[in-house]
Design a protein around this motif. Structure first.
Motif, PDB file in Angstrom:
ATOM      1  N   THR A 196       9.914   0.764   1.234  1.00 20.46           N
ATOM      2  CA  THR A 196       8.711   0.437   1.982  1.00 20.46           C
ATOM      3  C   THR A 196       9.087   0.037   3.391  1.00 20.46           C
ATOM      4  O   THR A 196      10.238  -0.239   3.702  1.00 20.46           O
ATOM      5  CB  THR A 196       7.972  -0.743   1.338  1.00 20.46           C
ATOM      6  OG1 THR A 196       8.863  -1.842   1.269  1.00 20.46           O
ATOM      7  CG2 THR A 196       7.453  -0.396  -0.027  1.00 20.46           C
ATOM      8  N   LYS A 197       8.109   0.005   4.197  1.00 24.34           N
ATOM      9  CA  LYS A 197       8.296  -0.537   5.543  1.00 24.34           C
ATOM     10  C   LYS A 197       7.056  -1.355   5.881  1.00 24.34           C
ATOM     11  O   LYS A 197       5.994  -1.172   5.273  1.00 24.34           O
ATOM     12  CB  LYS A 197       8.505   0.587   6.559  1.00 24.34           C
ATOM     13  CG  LYS A 197       7.347   1.572   6.620  1.00 24.34           C
ATOM     14  CD  LYS A 197       7.614   2.590   7.676  1.00 24.34           C
ATOM     15  CE  LYS A 197       6.369   3.385   7.950  1.00 24.34           C
ATOM     16  NZ  LYS A 197       6.386   4.757   7.818  1.00 24.34           N
ATOM     17  N   THR A 198       7.236  -2.206   6.836  1.00 28.84           N
ATOM     18  CA  THR A 198       6.122  -3.075   7.193  1.00 28.84           C
ATOM     19  C   THR A 198       5.370  -2.461   8.368  1.00 28.84           C
ATOM     20  O   THR A 198       5.934  -2.168   9.414  1.00 28.84           O
ATOM     21  CB  THR A 198       6.633  -4.466   7.564  1.00 28.84           C
ATOM     22  OG1 THR A 198       7.435  -4.918   6.483  1.00 28.84           O
ATOM     23  CG2 THR A 198       5.474  -5.410   7.752  1.00 28.84           C
ATOM     24  N   ASP A 199       4.112  -2.263   8.130  1.00 28.29           N
ATOM     25  CA  ASP A 199       3.236  -1.612   9.105  1.00 28.29           C
ATOM     26  C   ASP A 199       2.245  -2.653   9.616  1.00 28.29           C
ATOM     27  O   ASP A 199       2.302  -3.819   9.245  1.00 28.29           O
ATOM     28  CB  ASP A 199       2.507  -0.466   8.376  1.00 28.29           C
ATOM     29  CG  ASP A 199       2.069   0.598   9.354  1.00 28.29           C
ATOM     30  OD1 ASP A 199       2.118   0.310  10.552  1.00 28.29           O
ATOM     31  OD2 ASP A 199       1.703   1.693   8.906  1.00 28.29           O
ATOM     32  N   THR A 240       0.852  -1.180   0.000  1.00 29.81           N
ATOM     33  CA  THR A 240       0.000   0.000   0.000  1.00 29.81           C
ATOM     34  C   THR A 240       0.887   1.228   0.000  1.00 29.81           C
ATOM     35  O   THR A 240       1.836   1.308   0.773  1.00 29.81           O
ATOM     36  CB  THR A 240      -0.892   0.019   1.247  1.00 29.81           C
ATOM     37  OG1 THR A 240      -1.513  -1.249   1.364  1.00 29.81           O
ATOM     38  CG2 THR A 240      -1.962   1.070   1.135  1.00 29.81           C
ATOM     39  N   LEU A 241       0.597   2.150  -0.886  1.00 31.40           N
ATOM     40  CA  LEU A 241       1.376   3.385  -0.956  1.00 31.40           C
ATOM     41  C   LEU A 241       0.480   4.509  -0.433  1.00 31.40           C
ATOM     42  O   LEU A 241      -0.573   4.788  -0.995  1.00 31.40           O
ATOM     43  CB  LEU A 241       1.803   3.670  -2.391  1.00 31.40           C
ATOM     44  CG  LEU A 241       2.548   2.527  -3.103  1.00 31.40           C
ATOM     45  CD1 LEU A 241       2.832   2.916  -4.552  1.00 31.40           C
ATOM     46  CD2 LEU A 241       3.857   2.219  -2.393  1.00 31.40           C
ATOM     47  N   ARG A 242       0.928   5.120   0.652  1.00 33.84           N
ATOM     48  CA  ARG A 242       0.104   6.134   1.299  1.00 33.84           C
ATOM     49  C   ARG A 242       0.741   7.511   1.198  1.00 33.84           C
ATOM     50  O   ARG A 242       1.966   7.631   1.245  1.00 33.84           O
ATOM     51  CB  ARG A 242      -0.087   5.817   2.778  1.00 33.84           C
ATOM     52  CG  ARG A 242      -0.929   4.609   3.026  1.00 33.84           C
ATOM     53  CD  ARG A 242      -1.052   4.334   4.501  1.00 33.84           C
ATOM     54  NE  ARG A 242      -1.602   3.008   4.722  1.00 33.84           N
ATOM     55  CZ  ARG A 242      -2.893   2.727   4.655  1.00 33.84           C
ATOM     56  NH1 ARG A 242      -3.744   3.691   4.390  1.00 33.84           N
ATOM     57  NH2 ARG A 242      -3.323   1.503   4.847  1.00 33.84           N
ATOM     58  N   GLY A 243      -0.065   8.515   1.134  1.00 30.23           N
ATOM     59  CA  GLY A 243       0.460   9.868   1.116  1.00 30.23           C
ATOM     60  C   GLY A 243      -0.500  10.866   0.505  1.00 30.23           C
ATOM     61  O   GLY A 243      -0.547  12.012   0.904  1.00 30.23           O
ATOM     62  N   HIS A 244      -1.292  10.425  -0.449  1.00 29.87           N
ATOM     63  CA  HIS A 244      -2.225  11.349  -1.063  1.00 29.87           C
ATOM     64  C   HIS A 244      -3.329  11.714  -0.084  1.00 29.87           C
ATOM     65  O   HIS A 244      -3.647  10.953   0.836  1.00 29.87           O
ATOM     66  CB  HIS A 244      -2.841  10.725  -2.316  1.00 29.87           C
ATOM     67  CG  HIS A 244      -1.972  10.863  -3.533  1.00 29.87           C
ATOM     68  ND1 HIS A 244      -1.638  12.081  -4.067  1.00 29.87           N
ATOM     69  CD2 HIS A 244      -1.368   9.931  -4.321  1.00 29.87           C
ATOM     70  CE1 HIS A 244      -0.873  11.899  -5.125  1.00 29.87           C
ATOM     71  NE2 HIS A 244      -0.682  10.592  -5.299  1.00 29.87           N
ATOM     72  N   THR A 245      -3.903  12.862  -0.291  1.00 30.69           N
ATOM     73  CA  THR A 245      -4.990  13.286   0.585  1.00 30.69           C
ATOM     74  C   THR A 245      -6.326  13.289  -0.133  1.00 30.69           C
ATOM     75  O   THR A 245      -7.307  13.794   0.393  1.00 30.69           O
ATOM     76  CB  THR A 245      -4.709  14.681   1.138  1.00 30.69           C
ATOM     77  OG1 THR A 245      -4.517  15.558   0.044  1.00 30.69           O
ATOM     78  CG2 THR A 245      -3.488  14.680   2.008  1.00 30.69           C
ATOM     79  N   ASN A 246      -6.360  12.756  -1.337  1.00 35.97           N
ATOM     80  CA  ASN A 246      -7.643  12.644  -2.028  1.00 35.97           C
ATOM     81  C   ASN A 246      -7.536  11.468  -3.002  1.00 35.97           C
ATOM     82  O   ASN A 246      -6.489  10.828  -3.100  1.00 35.97           O
ATOM     83  CB  ASN A 246      -7.970  13.951  -2.755  1.00 35.97           C
ATOM     84  CG  ASN A 246      -9.455  14.163  -2.866  1.00 35.97           C
ATOM     85  OD1 ASN A 246     -10.219  13.208  -2.822  1.00 35.97           O
ATOM     86  ND2 ASN A 246      -9.861  15.408  -3.003  1.00 35.97           N
ATOM     87  N   ALA A 247      -8.629  11.218  -3.685  1.00 28.35           N
ATOM     88  CA  ALA A 247      -8.693  10.046  -4.549  1.00 28.35           C
ATOM     89  C   ALA A 247      -7.551  10.049  -5.570  1.00 28.35           C
ATOM     90  O   ALA A 247      -7.211  11.086  -6.140  1.00 28.35           O
ATOM     91  CB  ALA A 247     -10.023  10.036  -5.277  1.00 28.35           C
ATOM     92  N   VAL A 248      -6.991   8.873  -5.777  1.00 26.62           N
ATOM     93  CA  VAL A 248      -5.890   8.722  -6.734  1.00 26.62           C
ATOM     94  C   VAL A 248      -6.511   8.281  -8.048  1.00 26.62           C
ATOM     95  O   VAL A 248      -7.062   7.188  -8.147  1.00 26.62           O
ATOM     96  CB  VAL A 248      -4.870   7.684  -6.237  1.00 26.62           C
ATOM     97  CG1 VAL A 248      -3.717   7.583  -7.198  1.00 26.62           C
ATOM     98  CG2 VAL A 248      -4.390   8.056  -4.857  1.00 26.62           C
ATOM     99  N   VAL A 249      -6.458   9.152  -9.052  1.00 21.04           N
ATOM    100  CA  VAL A 249      -7.233   8.895 -10.258  1.00 21.04           C
ATOM    101  C   VAL A 249      -6.371   8.569 -11.468  1.00 21.04           C
ATOM    102  O   VAL A 249      -6.906   8.225 -12.515  1.00 21.04           O
ATOM    103  CB  VAL A 249      -8.137  10.084 -10.600  1.00 21.04           C
ATOM    104  CG1 VAL A 249      -9.236  10.203  -9.581  1.00 21.04           C
ATOM    105  CG2 VAL A 249      -7.344  11.358 -10.674  1.00 21.04           C
ATOM    106  N   THR A 250      -5.076   8.691 -11.350  1.00 21.06           N
ATOM    107  CA  THR A 250      -4.264   8.377 -12.513  1.00 21.06           C
ATOM    108  C   THR A 250      -2.907   7.866 -12.069  1.00 21.06           C
ATOM    109  O   THR A 250      -2.389   8.287 -11.041  1.00 21.06           O
ATOM    110  CB  THR A 250      -4.132   9.608 -13.443  1.00 21.06           C
ATOM    111  OG1 THR A 250      -3.251   9.290 -14.508  1.00 21.06           O
ATOM    112  CG2 THR A 250      -3.602  10.807 -12.700  1.00 21.06           C
TER     113      THR A 250
END
Lengths: 467, 743
Positions: free
Chosen positions: A396-399, A358-368
């Motif tokens: 990455t890291k394991t969460d 899982t790649l996290r960081g955006h604050t809204n829907a990822v559309v492209t």
């Protein structure tokens, strides 16, 4: 003095101006010996950029922006001089800034932007229903015809080059249109001519994927289906009658839409229906064009055998999927979700878990989403929060939620900076939503958004510099 | 014997005037008879007395004189008394009150009668039976059968004391005046008379113990506070009452003078005395403490064990623990200690309850994901407030209506406006609602007095034509219906005729206009999409036309209610039950459920709210997966959850908003047990409210999230809220002219 008088007396096109090229950036090493040089005033940014590239002797041309007295050069030097009332006799100090990004204003929300390899042309689709071709100097070379001349009758959601001379576009008018793109000699103007109209979807088309070698298109539509099309008129079956605009009961009386140019109308090779929600993205397998993947609002990612039109596999996640990209080297599919993150999914039947990462960081829907052309590990995403983020799937890291990655670079919209609101965060990415992103080896990262601009960022070595 | 007797009598005369009274002679005899031995000794005594007869004589003569005097004295006293006795005395004077006897020498001797003193006299005659032992404590006689001697030297025998049983019986029936005490002089139980008891009581109560004293005599008010009509003095108030008193001035001046001269010193706070008082003598109590002798046991301990005279150490057991019964001993001792502490012998272990465990087990919001948390899209375009919004059944489009009289349709995810139509120039669009069902796309909107049904040109030709067919099918039906008679037409509540819109609106996509004559504020579709109910909640709307049900297929409008719903003002909003033919109608204070097929009032809900703004019925109501549940929002800031199976009162009342709640909505799919409310304080609140299918457990409600973002404009915040039909996304319409998508 006499020489200058002579130049002033000469034709305006032949006029020259003394310019001093400087650069404040370290990596742009202009030769010290370059004193003031005389350049014709008819030069534009692109020509200047070529000049600087020649001076630098760089192997790959790097696009430059030019700052004169604190403003970017958007016109020819001559026009700039007249507009600012500067005498042609003065020595212009031109700051050649290799800015990471540059933007090109479009007329309406820019929805899709792709880059044509080898030709240095940017294709953009727009919510006003028009396609535009840009060159690297932010100039519009060609605009597609309007609805009256066989253009899209509603917003264009996605547009792709099939070949340098062929363009496919699709949008809310439920059609895929193929255009023949011809460019005049010199490359300053071009022309779109409608080639084929593909009918079949019953709702707006959200995404379009092109496999040029086999002349196949894959579309995802809000009518819960995935369309598989041929770009060749001969291959394609005839269009379904009930979906043609002539069958619309109200069109006849409401609007005379007698298009002067009529393109042949064709239907889909197959419509793949298994999704229970709008299909937001459909892509070809990068290795095998007979395999397609589609992501949908119904939280599922489905694998299709395109030849038989059968559903191979379904992977269900916990969020609506809004974008899709295939990472063939890792046998992964990256899917952007409405829950503001990107899930990497292993579509193979042997995979034990649905979400590999899982790649996290955006604050809204990822559309492209787009692949990094330089690295097999790079990925760029565009989101409605007004940023593009570059990810390295190795960092990455394991969460507690499994393997989680964070973005290594975030690109904000230039339009925000110009308004002086770079720091202020827009609620819901209002006005700066990114709708489409494309990463090309030569041009860099091309992104289009709600700010009606196409933004180009240099994306070279972003990943390598972090190794 | 005679002589002895005579001498005895003489003695008696000299000693005791009443010795001759015959009553006691018997007693004497008896005593003599009883105690022979004692009488012998008495005879001995009398014999010894005989030897001193001469002396006795002298005494006798002297006593005679005295007797006469006594007589005189006694004469005086009865004179105070009644006349009869006096006469008797006078009579008696005639007869000699003496006898003449011969004494031992042969001389005459005058024997006078006994003087009988009156009861009134101060002369206290001693009780002949009184104990003569004086102040000697009675305990001295404890070992004797008698308790003393009477005046004659006879033993006063101890009265027979009752046995324990008698004492008990005595104590049971207490005689009047019983004190439980023993009279020390007689040795008998001391009983008090009624008067004595009364006296004691008065002493105890601190009352004045004399009779005839009335402590509560009526008060005679000589100077009363009441002003009489006729004053005692009609004289005007004297001048001196109004001038300052010279006397007081004089006294004050005297004090002032004294202060000036220093004779009166003003009060000064006493200073803290730091210095040591020399007069204070401190005694050293331990100055001459002598060394105390050592404890004997200490010495014993000092000596060697062999040298000890006595071995105090127990030898039988190695330690106290080994002594048999030690276990019981320790336990008993411990329990005795518990007794001392007033603790019960049976010890209950203290209830050790973790307070956390008493709280209802609410899942944490993290577990209840997904639910909307952030604003994803802002829909900007309306001028003025956005009053209503609705997401279409496919979840692609959002329809909004606002104060600017436009209805707009937006692409939900991107916020792109796709379609807009100006329904009215002056009136605001109060409500927009999509027709349920995916077979057609029809938007119902209310602007001003009119209802509009439109097919936005955003769908594919197939669905568009299907939608138009649905709307157009009724034209023929309406025209074939019989025209209303004149009487019916004149009536106020004639159903309106559905008409075609103006060409401008028709071009924009509007197909049908229903002129309602009153402003509808609420539209709710039936789940099948053929009916919808509108409510004109204006106070001036006649009750008979406030609620109307419209049939799309017949182009028919009906007014099902002739009279106003009882109790609670005009109707506010109405909804169809999601699965049963039941119509819920809310007025300001109650919600009524009507069975449409049987034309019956099924249920009345009393939420207790002062003014209901909106309500929503749970989508799984009356299905296998859930009972009937309703949420109600009210203008008095309350969100009420009703379980229809439980009670007509709310199951839960949630009061988290600072201002009125405008709209409440359940998530329409059964997939996400979410509901949301919109309030005038500019925030939305998202709740998790899961309804279980079995009737055993109640719905659990967890507040999840407060969504803030809408600006409060003109005291209004969020006016409407709706959910995406499948995703956990919600949309809200704000008074600030924006709509927001939350995901």
């Amino acid at each position: 003095m006499s020489e200058e008088q002579a130049t002033s007396a000469a034709d305006s096109a032949q006029r020259q101006v003394r310019v001093q090229l400087i650069s404040k950036e370290e990596d742009v090493a202009l030769p010290d010996s370059t004193g003031p040089i005389l350049v014709p005033t008819g030069l534009r940014r692109y020509a200047l950029s070529t000049l600087v590239n020649n001076l630098l002797g760089s192997e790959k041309p790097v696009p430059f922006e030019f700052l004169i007295n604190g403003t970017f050069l958007r016109t020819s030097i001559d026009e700039y001089l007249t507009a600012n009332g500067i005498s042609a006799e003065t020595t212009l100090e031109i700051d050649a800034t290799d800015v990471l990004s540059k933007t090109s204003p479009a007329a309406s929300w820019a929805s899709g932007a792709t880059f044509s390899k080898g030709q240095e042309r940017i294709l953009s689709g727009s919510y006003d229903g028009l396609l535009r071709i840009w060159n690297m100097s932010s100039e519009i070379i060609a605009t597609s015809p309007g609805p009256a001349e066989g253009g899209h009758t509603a917003s264009i959601k996605t547009a792709k080059f099939v070949s340098p001379n062929q363009v496919a576009s699709a949008g809310l008018d439920r059609t895929v249109r193929l255009w023949k793109y011809t460019e005049e000699e010199g490359g300053f103007s071009g022309k779109f001519s409608p080639q084929l109209e593909l009918y079949g979807h019953k709702a707006g088309i959200e995404s379009l994927a092109v496999h040029a070698p086999s002349n196949r298109l894959l579309t995802g539509s809000a009518d819960h289906t995935v369309g598989y099309w041929s770009t060749k008129k001969a291959d394609a079956p005839s269009a379904p009658e009930n979906l043609l605009p002539s069958s619309n009961p109200r069109n006849s009386k409401r609007r005379k839409l007698n298009t002067s140019v009529t393109a042949p109308q064709r239907g889909p090779l197959s419509l793949l229906s298994a999704h229970t929600g709008p299909v937001s993205a459909a892509v070809f397998d990068a290795m095998d064009s007979t395999v397609g993947y589609s992501a949908s609002w119904d939280h599922s990612l489905r694998t299709w055998d395109l030849v038989t039109g059968s559903l191979v596999d379904t992977r269900t996640t916990s969020h609506s999927l809004l974008s899709l990209e295939h990472l063939p080297e890792h046998h992964l599919l990256a899917a952007g979700t409405s829950a503001r993150h990107i899930t990497l999914i292993d579509p193979r039947a042997s995979a034990t878990t649905v979400a590999a990462m899982t790649l996290r960081g955006h604050t809204n829907a990822v559309v492209t989403l787009a692949r990094d052309p330089h690295s097999a590990f790079g990925l760029i995403s565009g989101s409605h929060d007004g940023t593009c983020r570059i990810w390295d799937i190795r960092s990455t890291k394991t969460d507690k939620d499994g393997v989680v990655g964070e973005s290594i670079y975030s690109i904000t919209r230039k339009s925000l900076e110009e308004e002086g609101k770079a720091e202020s965060k827009r609620v819901g990415g209002e006005g700066v939503k990114v709708f489409s992103v494309c990463w090309d080896e030569t041009a860099g990262i091309v992104s289009a958004g709600e700010d009606k601009r196409i933004q180009i960022n240099r994306g070279e070595g972003v990943l390598s510099s972090r190794k | 014997m005679d002589a002895r007797k005579a001498s005895k009598k003489r003695k008696a005369v000299t000693r005791d005037v009443e010795e001759e009274a015959g009553v006691f002679s018997g007693d004497e005899l008896k005593n003599e008879n009883l105690n022979g031995t004692l009488s012998d000794s008495a005879n001995d005594l009398s014999e010894s007395e005989d030897e001193s007869d001469s002396e006795v004589e002298l005494v006798d003569e002297f006593s005679d004189e005295e007797d006469e005097e006594d007589e005189l004295d006694s004469d005086e006293i009865p004179s105070d008394d009644d006349e009869d006795e006096r006469k008797n005395q006078v009579k008696n004077t005639d007869e000699p009150n003496f006898r003449i006897v011969k004494d031992a020498n042969g001389n005459d001797r005058y024997l006078y009668d006994e003087i009988n003193p009156d009861d009134n006299s101060d002369y206290s005659e001693a009780d002949e039976n009184a104990n003569t032992i004086g102040d000697i404590p009675l305990s001295f006689y404890d070992q004797y059968p008698h308790i003393g001697y009477d005046i004659n030297g006879k033993k006063i025998m101890r009265p027979a004391k009752g046995e324990a049983l008698d004492a008990l019986l005595d104590s049971i029936e207490i005689p009047k005046g019983w004190t439980g005490l023993t009279d020390p002089s007689t040795g008998k139980p001391l009983n008090l008379s009624q008067d004595e008891l009364q006296l004691l009581k008065q002493v105890q109560m601190n009352e004045i113990p004399s009779e005839g004293y009335d402590p509560y005599e009526p008060l005679v008010e000589y100077f009363s506070s009441q002003k009489e009509i006729m004053p005692l003095s009609a004289a005007p108030e004297p001048k001196r009452r109004f001038v300052p008193s010279k006397h007081e001035a004089k006294r004050v001046m005297k004090i002032v003078k004294a202060i000036r001269e220093g004779r009166i010193l003003p009060y000064k706070a006493p200073e803290e005395r730091e210095e040591k008082d020399d007069n204070l003598i401190n005694y050293d109590l331990w100055a001459d403490e002598a060394e105390r002798p050592d404890h004997p046991m200490h010495e014993w301990e000092q000596t060697d064990p062999e040298d000890r005279e006595k071995d105090f150490l127990p030898n039988d057991f190695g330690s106290l623990r080994r002594v048999p019964g030690y276990e019981n001993f320790v336990k008993e001792k411990f329990e005795r200690c518990l007794d001392l502490y007033l603790a019960p012998r049976v010890r209950r272990s203290k209830l050790n309850i973790d307070p956390e465990s008493l709280l209802p087990k609410l899942p944490s919001p993290e577990e209840l994901k997904p639910f909307p948390t952030t604003c994803a899209t802002v829909f900007r375009g309306h001028k003025g407030r956005v009053r209503s919004l609705h997401v279409d059944p496919t979840g692609l489009w959002l329809a909004t209506g606002g104060d600017d009289g436009t209805v707009r349709v937006w692409e939900l995810l991107t916020g792109r406006q796709l379609w807009s139509v100006q329904l009215s120039d002056e009136d605001a669009v109060n409500v927009v609602r999509w027709r349920p069902g995916k077979d057609a796309v029809i938007l119902a909107a209310a602007a001003g007095d009119d209802l509009f049904l439109a097919v936005p040109p955003i769908v594919d030709p197939e669905i568009e034509s299907a939608s138009l067919e649905i709307l157009d099918a009724g034209w023929g039906y309406a025209s074939s219906a019989p025209a209303p008679t004149a009487a019916e037409a004149n009536k106020k509540n004639t159903p309106p005729k559905w008409i075609r819109p103006s060409s401008a609106l028709a071009d924009a996509g509007v197909s049908v206009v229903i002129p309602l004559r009153y402003v509808p504020k609420s539209i709710s579709w039936h789940r099948r999409g053929d009916y919808f109910v509108t409510v004109c909640s204006g106070a001036s709307t006649p009750a008979s036309v406030a609620i109307s049900i419209h049939t799309v297929s017949k182009h028919l409008t009906q007014f099902p209610f002739r009279r106003r719903l009882k109790g609670g003002g005009p109707p506010q909003t109405a909804h169809f039950h999601p699965s049963k033919p039941i119509l819920f109608v809310a007025n300001q204070r109650s919600i009524r459920a009507y069975d449409l097929s049987r034309q019956l009032l099924v249920k009345i809900l009393q939420p207790g709210a002062r003014w209901i703004s909106s309500f929503d019925i749970h989508p799984t109501s009356s299905t296998a997966s859930g009972g009937d549940n309703i949420i109600i929002g009210s203008y008095d800031r309350r969100l009420l959850w009703h379980d229809l199976d439980l009670s007509q009162r709310p199951y839960k009342t949630l009061r988290y908003h600072r201002k009125a709640i405008r709209a409440v909505k359940f998530h329409p799919s059964g997939r996400y047990p979410l509901f949301a409310d919109a309030s005038d304080d500019g925030s939305l609140q998202i709740f998790h409210g899961s309804v279980t299918g079995d009737m055993l457990s109640n719905a659990s409600i967890v507040p999840l999230k407060v969504l803030k973002g809408h600006k409060i404009t003109g005291e209004l915040g969020v006016l409407d809220v709706d959910w995406h039909p499948r995703e956990a996304w919600c949309v809200s319409a704000g008074a600030d002219g924006t709509c927001r998508l939350w995901m």
